[in-house]
Scaffold this active site. Structure first.
Site, PDB file in Angstrom:
ATOM      1  N   LYS A 296    -116.983 -63.625 -39.406  1.00 59.73           N
ATOM      2  CA  LYS A 296    -116.691 -63.442 -37.977  1.00 59.73           C
ATOM      3  C   LYS A 296    -116.161 -62.040 -37.699  1.00 59.73           C
ATOM      4  CE  LYS A 296    -112.816 -64.197 -36.091  1.00 59.73           C
ATOM      5  NZ  LYS A 296    -111.590 -64.480 -35.357  1.00 59.73           N
ATOM      6  N   ASN A 297    -115.191 -61.602 -38.497  1.00 58.87           N
ATOM      7  CA  ASN A 297    -114.551 -60.334 -38.169  1.00 58.87           C
ATOM      8  C   ASN A 297    -115.420 -59.126 -38.509  1.00 58.87           C
ATOM      9  OD1 ASN A 297    -112.449 -61.651 -36.992  1.00 58.87           O
ATOM     10  ND2 ASN A 297    -111.094 -61.533 -38.778  1.00 58.87           N
TER      11      ASN A 297
ATOM     12  N   ARG B 168     -99.826 -58.227 -29.510  1.00 57.55           N
ATOM     13  CA  ARG B 168    -100.975 -57.567 -30.147  1.00 57.55           C
ATOM     14  C   ARG B 168    -101.320 -56.211 -29.527  1.00 57.55           C
ATOM     15  NH1 ARG B 168    -105.675 -61.660 -31.775  1.00 57.55           N
ATOM     16  NH2 ARG B 168    -106.014 -60.143 -33.410  1.00 57.55           N
TER      17      ARG B 168
ATOM     18  N   ARG C 115    -114.369 -71.086 -31.943  1.00 57.39           N
ATOM     19  CA  ARG C 115    -114.438 -69.621 -31.827  1.00 57.39           C
ATOM     20  C   ARG C 115    -114.667 -68.981 -33.186  1.00 57.39           C
ATOM     21  NH1 ARG C 115    -109.408 -67.153 -29.276  1.00 57.39           N
ATOM     22  NH2 ARG C 115    -110.652 -65.369 -29.882  1.00 57.39           N
TER      23      ARG C 115
ATOM     24  N   CYS D  99    -106.798 -64.402 -29.429  1.00 60.46           N
ATOM     25  CA  CYS D  99    -105.915 -65.486 -29.874  1.00 60.46           C
ATOM     26  C   CYS D  99    -104.531 -65.297 -29.299  1.00 60.46           C
ATOM     27  CB  CYS D  99    -105.817 -65.478 -31.385  1.00 60.46           C
ATOM     28  SG  CYS D  99    -107.383 -65.534 -32.173  1.00 60.46           S
TER      29      CYS D  99
ATOM     30  N   ASP E 112    -104.657 -65.024 -41.706  1.00 58.68           N
ATOM     31  CA  ASP E 112    -105.543 -66.041 -41.126  1.00 58.68           C
ATOM     32  C   ASP E 112    -105.545 -67.340 -41.939  1.00 58.68           C
ATOM     33  OD1 ASP E 112    -106.211 -64.178 -39.228  1.00 58.68           O
ATOM     34  OD2 ASP E 112    -107.990 -63.495 -40.282  1.00 58.68           O
TER      35      ASP E 112
HETATM   36  N1  EPU Z   1    -100.907 -53.465 -34.519  1.00 61.11           N
HETATM   37  C1  EPU Z   1    -100.156 -52.551 -33.825  1.00 61.11           C
HETATM   38  N2  EPU Z   1    -100.823 -51.600 -33.087  1.00 61.11           N
HETATM   39  C2  EPU Z   1    -102.174 -51.527 -33.033  1.00 61.11           C
HETATM   40  C3  EPU Z   1    -102.930 -52.479 -33.759  1.00 61.11           C
HETATM   41  C4  EPU Z   1    -102.255 -53.425 -34.496  1.00 61.11           C
HETATM   42  O1  EPU Z   1     -98.929 -52.568 -33.834  1.00 61.11           O
HETATM   43  O2  EPU Z   1    -102.713 -50.639 -32.353  1.00 61.11           O
HETATM   44  C5  EPU Z   1    -100.209 -54.480 -35.345  1.00 61.11           C
HETATM   45  C6  EPU Z   1    -100.534 -55.901 -34.901  1.00 61.11           C
HETATM   46  O3  EPU Z   1     -99.687 -56.333 -33.855  1.00 61.11           O
HETATM   47  C7  EPU Z   1    -100.344 -56.675 -36.176  1.00 61.11           C
HETATM   48  C8  EPU Z   1    -100.796 -55.695 -37.258  1.00 61.11           C
HETATM   49  O4  EPU Z   1    -100.744 -54.415 -36.658  1.00 61.11           O
HETATM   50  O5  EPU Z   1     -98.995 -56.967 -36.370  1.00 61.11           O
HETATM   51  C9  EPU Z   1    -102.189 -55.929 -37.799  1.00 61.11           C
HETATM   52  O6  EPU Z   1    -103.108 -56.051 -36.725  1.00 61.11           O
HETATM   53  P1  EPU Z   1    -104.662 -55.656 -36.870  1.00 61.11           P
HETATM   54  O7  EPU Z   1    -104.951 -54.563 -35.928  1.00 61.11           O
HETATM   55  O8  EPU Z   1    -104.967 -55.455 -38.307  1.00 61.11           O
HETATM   56  O9  EPU Z   1    -105.361 -56.975 -36.357  1.00 61.11           O
HETATM   57  P2  EPU Z   1    -106.627 -57.093 -35.408  1.00 61.11           P
HETATM   58  O10 EPU Z   1    -107.601 -56.033 -35.733  1.00 61.11           O
HETATM   59  O11 EPU Z   1    -106.193 -57.230 -34.007  1.00 61.11           O
HETATM   60  C10 EPU Z   1    -107.967 -58.578 -37.057  1.00 61.11           C
HETATM   61  C11 EPU Z   1    -108.647 -59.906 -36.983  1.00 61.11           C
HETATM   62  C12 EPU Z   1    -107.620 -61.013 -36.983  1.00 61.11           C
HETATM   63  C13 EPU Z   1    -106.747 -60.889 -38.225  1.00 61.11           C
HETATM   64  C14 EPU Z   1    -106.117 -59.482 -38.268  1.00 61.11           C
HETATM   65  C15 EPU Z   1    -105.299 -59.236 -39.522  1.00 61.11           C
HETATM   66  C16 EPU Z   1    -110.628 -59.374 -35.686  1.00 61.11           C
HETATM   67  C17 EPU Z   1    -111.419 -59.551 -34.454  1.00 61.11           C
HETATM   68  N3  EPU Z   1    -109.460 -59.976 -35.764  1.00 61.11           N
HETATM   69  O12 EPU Z   1    -107.189 -58.474 -35.866  1.00 61.11           O
HETATM   70  O13 EPU Z   1    -108.341 -62.226 -37.056  1.00 61.11           O
HETATM   71  O14 EPU Z   1    -105.742 -61.855 -38.180  1.00 61.11           O
HETATM   72  O15 EPU Z   1    -107.164 -58.499 -38.222  1.00 61.11           O
HETATM   73  O16 EPU Z   1    -106.088 -59.347 -40.653  1.00 61.11           O
HETATM   74  O17 EPU Z   1    -111.095 -58.742 -36.623  1.00 61.11           O
HETATM   75  C18 EPU Z   1    -108.731 -64.524 -36.733  1.00 61.11           C
HETATM   76  O18 EPU Z   1    -109.762 -64.345 -37.382  1.00 61.11           O
HETATM   77  O19 EPU Z   1    -108.314 -65.660 -36.378  1.00 61.11           O
HETATM   78  C19 EPU Z   1    -107.955 -63.335 -36.344  1.00 61.11           C
HETATM   79  C20 EPU Z   1    -106.974 -63.359 -35.457  1.00 61.11           C
END
Ligand code: EPU
Length: 415
Positions: A22-23, A121, A396, A116, A304
């Site tokens: 998915k990601n 976030r 999802r 989510c 996750d």
């Molecule tokens: N963060 C910041 N600033 C940013 C971006 C992130 O402070 O600009 C913080 C976030 O709040 C969090 C940490 O950094 O505490 C990591 O967040 P990350 O950006 O890595 O997460 P994401 O890209 O928003 C993806 C996956 C998530 C998964 C996370 C962590 C996608 C679409 N989503 O989210 O997947 O939990 O990486 O591995 O790729 C799921 O699959 O259910 C899901 C939520």
């Protein structure tokens, strides 16, 4: 609204094919916008978030055709327009439209991404990256406005290891002038997959999978064909469910190395885990030993899978500790598990699980996809019938979860 009903108590037995990640796909679809041609993506999972993103691409003028698990996206006639509606807001991955549209058109207006229910976030690191590449950024009426006369390669140090920011900056940088270096980049396999896809289009990205990624800008990008890597979260969830039910399940079409964090923790619990070339077999054991888990960026234990693993730990003989380092809000499933009979105390990012308690089926609500997966695991081991509402959350991220579980012998149906 559909409900997932589970009559618990049956061990899962058999083998199950794992879908594409998915990601990865949620980043690959926006990445297709970077080439004014068509791309073919294989092994696309049949999940709800993909449908939402495909609708968004179509709204931009992309032609998308799906045949089985193969998707063909033609972006030749894409027109840049503001993307601010509810579809955008319902999906975290719509943030990737910022990097992709900025890269291709030098301009983007994208609604603040939702997704989510995992707290605030922020996307400050994505925006820091775009700004360093030369974009001006403003936020008006709940949308981010990005504009750049030209994007120029630069060094970007991420203050937080972020999957989303790493991918978004790669998307914006592949067509920029000169070299971009992302330092303290995330190393998740999905990032490597996106880099492989972009390189297949002619981009020049080195170092994906390490914490320093170098991108030498180049234009134009070409058509390409790419098969998505397997979904380690879907695979991990079935592995956890197999252990929880004391069953024996082989997850097929996986990359065992990507599953190492969950395999290692299952082994620590006494569960038998055997790796094949493209499969992992999990055989339950009794008693299950308690373990401690700290969620970390890859290759640490993934946030996750923390939720479904919590449900498994309710069956260990002893006390386990979970520390959720990525999303503090990701312990909401605990309330529902406790209603089912679990004994879990939380304090901020920590959860203390007193294992060995029987669980009882009841009506519970999936708050997000992984919290939903935790309830599915709990329902499979609970006495009596569990009814999980809001299963659109599970849909999802998980492809046909009811059918796949039935294939493994579970008593599960959708109502
Ligand atoms: N963060 C910041 N600033 C940013 C971006 C992130 O402070 O600009 C913080 C976030 O709040 C969090 C940490 O950094 O505490 C990591 O967040 P990350 O950006 O890595 O997460 P994401 O890209 O928003 C993806 C996956 C998530 C998964 C996370 C962590 C996608 C679409 N989503 O989210 O997947 O939990 O990486 O591995 O790729 C799921 O699959 O259910 C899901 C939520």
């Amino acid at each position: 609204m559909d409900t997932l009903r589970i009559r618990g108590g049956r061990p899962l037995v058999g083998s199950i094919p794992i879908a594409g990640a998915k990601n990865s796909v949620l980043a690959l679809l926006p990445a297709t916008l970077l080439a004014e041609t068509s791309c073919t993506i294989e092994n696309v999972p049949a999940i709800r978030d993909v449908k939402v993103l495909v609708d968004l691409l179509r709204r931009l003028g992309a032609e998308v055709a799906m045949e089985g698990t193969t998707l063909r996206v033609d972006t030749a006639r894409v027109v840049n327009r503001p993307m601010i509606d509810s579809g955008v807001r319902s999906l975290r991955a719509s943030a990737y439209l910022m990097g992709a549209l900025l890269g291709r058109f030098g301009e983007a207006v994208v609604g603040l991404p939702g997704g989510c229910n995992l707290g605030s976030r922020p996307i400050d690191q994505h925006l820091k990256g775009f700004e360093s590449l030369g974009a001006t950024i403003s936020q008006r009426a709940g949308a981010i406005h990005l504009k750049a006369a030209r994007l120029r390669g630069t060094r970007i140090y991420l203050d937080v290891v972020s999957v989303g920011a790493t991918i978004n900056i790669m998307l914006a940088a592949v067509l920029a002038e000169g070299v971009t270096v992302i330092e303290n980049a995330a190393t998740e396999p999905e990032i490597v997959d996106v880099a492989t896809f972009l390189n297949g289009m002619g981009a020049r990205i080195q170092g994906a999978g390490t914490d320093v990624i170098r991108i030498r800008g180049r234009s134009p990008l070409n058509a390409c064909r790419h098969a998505i890597i397997p979904d380690r979260m879907e695979a991990g969830t079935y592995m956890i469910a197999a252990a929880a039910t004391g069953g024996e399940v082989r997850v097929d079409h996986v990359i065992p190395l990507h599953l190492e964090p969950v395999s290692a923790k299952l082994r620590e619990m006494g569960v038998f885990v055997t790796e094949g070339d493209e499969s992992v077999t999990v055989k339950g054991t009794d008693p299950l030993l308690p373990v401690d888990i700290k969620t970390q960026p890859y290759p640490g234990f993934p946030t996750d899978l923390q939720s479904p693993f919590t449900a498994l730990l309710t069956q260990a003989k002893g006390t386990s500790l979970i520390i959720e380092n990525i999303y503090e809000e990701r312990l909401k499933h605990v309330l529902e598990l406790n209603r089912m009979g679990a004994r879990i105390r939380t304090d901020g990012r920590m959860a203390l699980i007193e294992g060995g308690t029987p669980l009882y089926g009841m009506r519970v609500r999936a708050m997000d996809p992984r919290a939903g997966a935790a309830l599915v695991v709990a329902g499979l081991i609970a006495e009596g019938e569990t009814a999980i509402t809001d299963i659109h959350q599970i849909d999802r991220s998980y492809e046909r979860i009811d059918q796949k579980l039935r294939q493994l012998g579970a008593d599960v149906w959708r109502e």
